[in-house]
Scaffold this motif. Sequence first.
Motif, mmCIF file in Angstrom:
data_model
loop_
_atom_site.group_PDB
_atom_site.id
_atom_site.type_symbol
_atom_site.label_atom_id
_atom_site.label_comp_id
_atom_site.label_asym_id
_atom_site.label_seq_id
_atom_site.Cartn_x
_atom_site.Cartn_y
_atom_site.Cartn_z
ATOM 1 N N ALA A 87 0.758 -1.298 0.206
ATOM 2 C CA ALA A 87 0.002 -0.012 -0.064
ATOM 3 C C ALA A 87 0.845 1.263 -0.128
ATOM 4 N N ALA A 88 1.724 1.092 1.079
ATOM 5 C CA ALA A 88 2.813 2.478 0.887
ATOM 6 C C ALA A 88 3.540 2.561 -0.309
ATOM 7 N N GLY A 89 3.834 1.342 -0.874
ATOM 8 C CA GLY A 89 4.481 1.549 -2.282
ATOM 9 C C GLY A 89 3.741 2.184 -3.443
ATOM 10 N N GLY A 90 2.589 1.939 -3.268
ATOM 11 C CA GLY A 90 1.417 2.118 -4.369
ATOM 12 C C GLY A 90 1.233 3.945 -4.397
ATOM 13 N N VAL A 91 1.148 4.281 -2.960
ATOM 14 C CA VAL A 91 0.866 5.808 -2.771
ATOM 15 C C VAL A 91 2.493 6.458 -3.397
ATOM 16 N N ILE A 92 3.433 5.898 -3.021
ATOM 17 C CA ILE A 92 4.810 6.622 -3.203
ATOM 18 C C ILE A 92 4.895 6.508 -4.702
ATOM 19 N N ALA A 93 4.610 5.561 -5.521
ATOM 20 C CA ALA A 93 4.557 5.509 -6.883
ATOM 21 C C ALA A 93 3.955 6.536 -7.539
ATOM 22 N N VAL A 94 2.454 6.658 -7.206
ATOM 23 C CA VAL A 94 1.678 7.471 -7.670
ATOM 24 C C VAL A 94 2.046 8.968 -7.245
ATOM 25 N N SER A 95 2.631 9.201 -6.201
ATOM 26 C CA SER A 95 2.935 10.644 -5.852
ATOM 27 C C SER A 95 3.956 10.977 -6.679
ATOM 28 N N LEU A 96 4.925 10.075 -6.874
ATOM 29 C CA LEU A 96 6.223 10.566 -7.599
ATOM 30 C C LEU A 96 5.916 10.679 -9.336
ATOM 31 N N LEU A 97 5.372 9.562 -9.605
ATOM 32 C CA LEU A 97 5.106 9.440 -11.038
ATOM 33 C C LEU A 97 3.908 9.862 -11.690
ATOM 34 N N GLY A 98 2.848 10.325 -10.704
ATOM 35 C CA GLY A 98 1.480 10.306 -11.297
ATOM 36 C C GLY A 98 0.667 8.908 -11.641
ATOM 37 N N ALA A 99 -0.461 9.176 -11.817
ATOM 38 C CA ALA A 99 -1.240 7.985 -12.382
ATOM 39 C C ALA A 99 -1.206 7.549 -13.815
ATOM 40 N N PRO A 151 1.086 5.023 -16.911
ATOM 41 C CA PRO A 151 1.450 3.461 -16.975
ATOM 42 C C PRO A 151 2.723 3.109 -16.423
ATOM 43 N N LEU A 152 3.697 4.137 -16.313
ATOM 44 C CA LEU A 152 5.128 4.077 -15.611
ATOM 45 C C LEU A 152 4.760 3.420 -13.854
ATOM 46 N N ALA A 153 3.925 4.092 -13.520
ATOM 47 C CA ALA A 153 3.656 4.241 -12.190
ATOM 48 C C ALA A 153 3.167 2.961 -11.732
ATOM 49 N N ALA A 154 1.945 2.483 -12.644
ATOM 50 C CA ALA A 154 1.313 1.076 -12.594
ATOM 51 C C ALA A 154 2.175 0.010 -12.701
ATOM 52 N N ALA A 155 3.095 0.019 -13.683
ATOM 53 C CA ALA A 155 4.144 -0.997 -13.890
ATOM 54 C C ALA A 155 5.154 -1.178 -12.759
ATOM 55 N N CYS A 156 5.321 0.171 -12.181
ATOM 56 C CA CYS A 156 6.202 -0.006 -10.992
ATOM 57 C C CYS A 156 5.652 -0.441 -9.541
ATOM 58 N N ILE A 157 4.451 -0.214 -9.608
ATOM 59 C CA ILE A 157 3.479 -0.699 -8.304
ATOM 60 C C ILE A 157 3.433 -2.253 -8.539
ATOM 61 N N ALA A 158 3.127 -2.786 -9.727
ATOM 62 C CA ALA A 158 3.061 -4.186 -9.921
ATOM 63 C C ALA A 158 4.361 -5.027 -9.463
ATOM 64 N N ILE A 159 5.485 -4.321 -10.170
ATOM 65 C CA ILE A 159 7.000 -4.957 -9.791
ATOM 66 C C ILE A 159 7.178 -4.916 -8.403
ATOM 67 N N LEU A 160 6.848 -3.629 -7.718
ATOM 68 C CA LEU A 160 7.316 -3.622 -6.380
ATOM 69 C C LEU A 160 6.448 -4.622 -5.547
ATOM 70 N N GLY A 161 5.076 -4.728 -5.913
ATOM 71 C CA GLY A 161 4.174 -5.892 -5.039
ATOM 72 C C GLY A 161 4.645 -7.320 -5.314
ATOM 73 N N VAL A 162 5.219 -7.478 -6.339
ATOM 74 C CA VAL A 162 6.018 -8.983 -6.513
ATOM 75 C C VAL A 162 7.392 -8.912 -5.906
ATOM 76 N N ILE A 163 7.796 -8.001 -5.820
ATOM 77 C CA ILE A 163 9.411 -7.914 -4.949
ATOM 78 C C ILE A 163 8.893 -8.236 -3.355
ATOM 79 N N VAL A 164 7.877 -7.571 -2.576
ATOM 80 C CA VAL A 164 7.610 -7.519 -1.508
ATOM 81 C C VAL A 164 7.260 -8.932 -1.121
ATOM 82 N N LEU A 165 6.255 -9.631 -2.078
ATOM 83 C CA LEU A 165 5.728 -10.656 -1.721
ATOM 84 C C LEU A 165 6.761 -11.966 -1.893
ATOM 85 N N ARG A 166 7.817 -11.653 -2.928
ATOM 86 C CA ARG A 166 8.917 -12.596 -2.936
ATOM 87 C C ARG A 166 10.095 -12.607 -1.679
ATOM 88 N N LEU A 167 10.025 -11.092 -1.343
ATOM 89 C CA LEU A 167 10.907 -11.131 -0.088
ATOM 90 C C LEU A 167 10.475 -11.836 1.173
#
Length: 321
Positions: free
Chosen positions: A238-250, A252-268
């Motif tokens: 959730a925090a990663g999603g807020v940060i990505a949208v705040s920095l990159l806007g809503a 495609p780049l923000a959406a892709a970063c959010i998806a990748i970040l979510g995968v990384i968190v779950l893999r960690l």
Amino acid sequence: MGGFSRLWSFVSKAGLFGDAATAAYIALVAAIAQATGLFYVLFPELGALSNDILRRPHGTWARAPVLLVVTPFLTAIVGTLVTRHMAYDLSSVLLTVGCAILIIRVLKSPIAPAISAGLLPLTLGLPDWRYPPSLLVGTGLLAVLAGIRHRAAPVPLTLVRARDRADDIVEEAPIDYSWAPFFLLFLLVAGLAASLTGQRFILFPPLVVIAFEMFAHAAVCPWAGRPLILPVACGLTAAGGVIAVSLLGAGPLAAACIAILGVIVLRLFDLHVPPALAVGLLPFVMPDPTYAYPVAVTFGTALLTLTFLAWRRLVAALGRS
């Protein structure tokens, strides 16, 4: 050629192809949302659905392309109807979730994320009738990709991994509903907390999906075995999603970063919780995401953990008596 085959085998086994394909797909849907001005084209649960379908082309969700499209569409109609005629409170939340679960039961649909599609307009205060048909863009595209991927990917000749078998069971529609009273208790507590505090995201839509699958398939659900880590994982995405949208806007780049970040968190955390990817994407469709969102997510998920642990202890005690 042998080296390429070994590399592809490693990529496939590690799930890297599915993760990369998920990010690309989410970015594409985000671009469509941005181009049309309909931000809710990027239905957050598309993160969960696409990651599982693109990683597991022979999984339960991937084998149900029609229900993948139909189920969220129907629950979204119900959610929009409730939003247009009722204020956000405990009764409207229970009505929306109850109708969504009824639709899933009647259709015998494995698409539990459709519950989130029904609750999303009520949570966001979105009475727009364009919302239900907008879901057809993402789910329709994903259904096509699921069909292509299903035909292209070879059917495993070896025994399916235990995790894949568990995922298939978790994604199936439940048969037994003996767990329903405690699931309802969780909805009552979390919904009441959201209504009284004004923090609607204490009961954020993907949390209802997480709870539904957690209670319905407690014996095999991956996150049911590690409930204490669930609030941490969801809070971080959730925090990663807020940060990505705040920095990159809503976009495609923000959406892709959010998806990748979510995968990384779950893999960690070595935690397979597809709906957690939807948690990260929710800020993309929120009108003004703030850092109150991850706080509410963490609190709501902690409520679920406490309720689930209490239910599991009660079941164990009754089993010993």
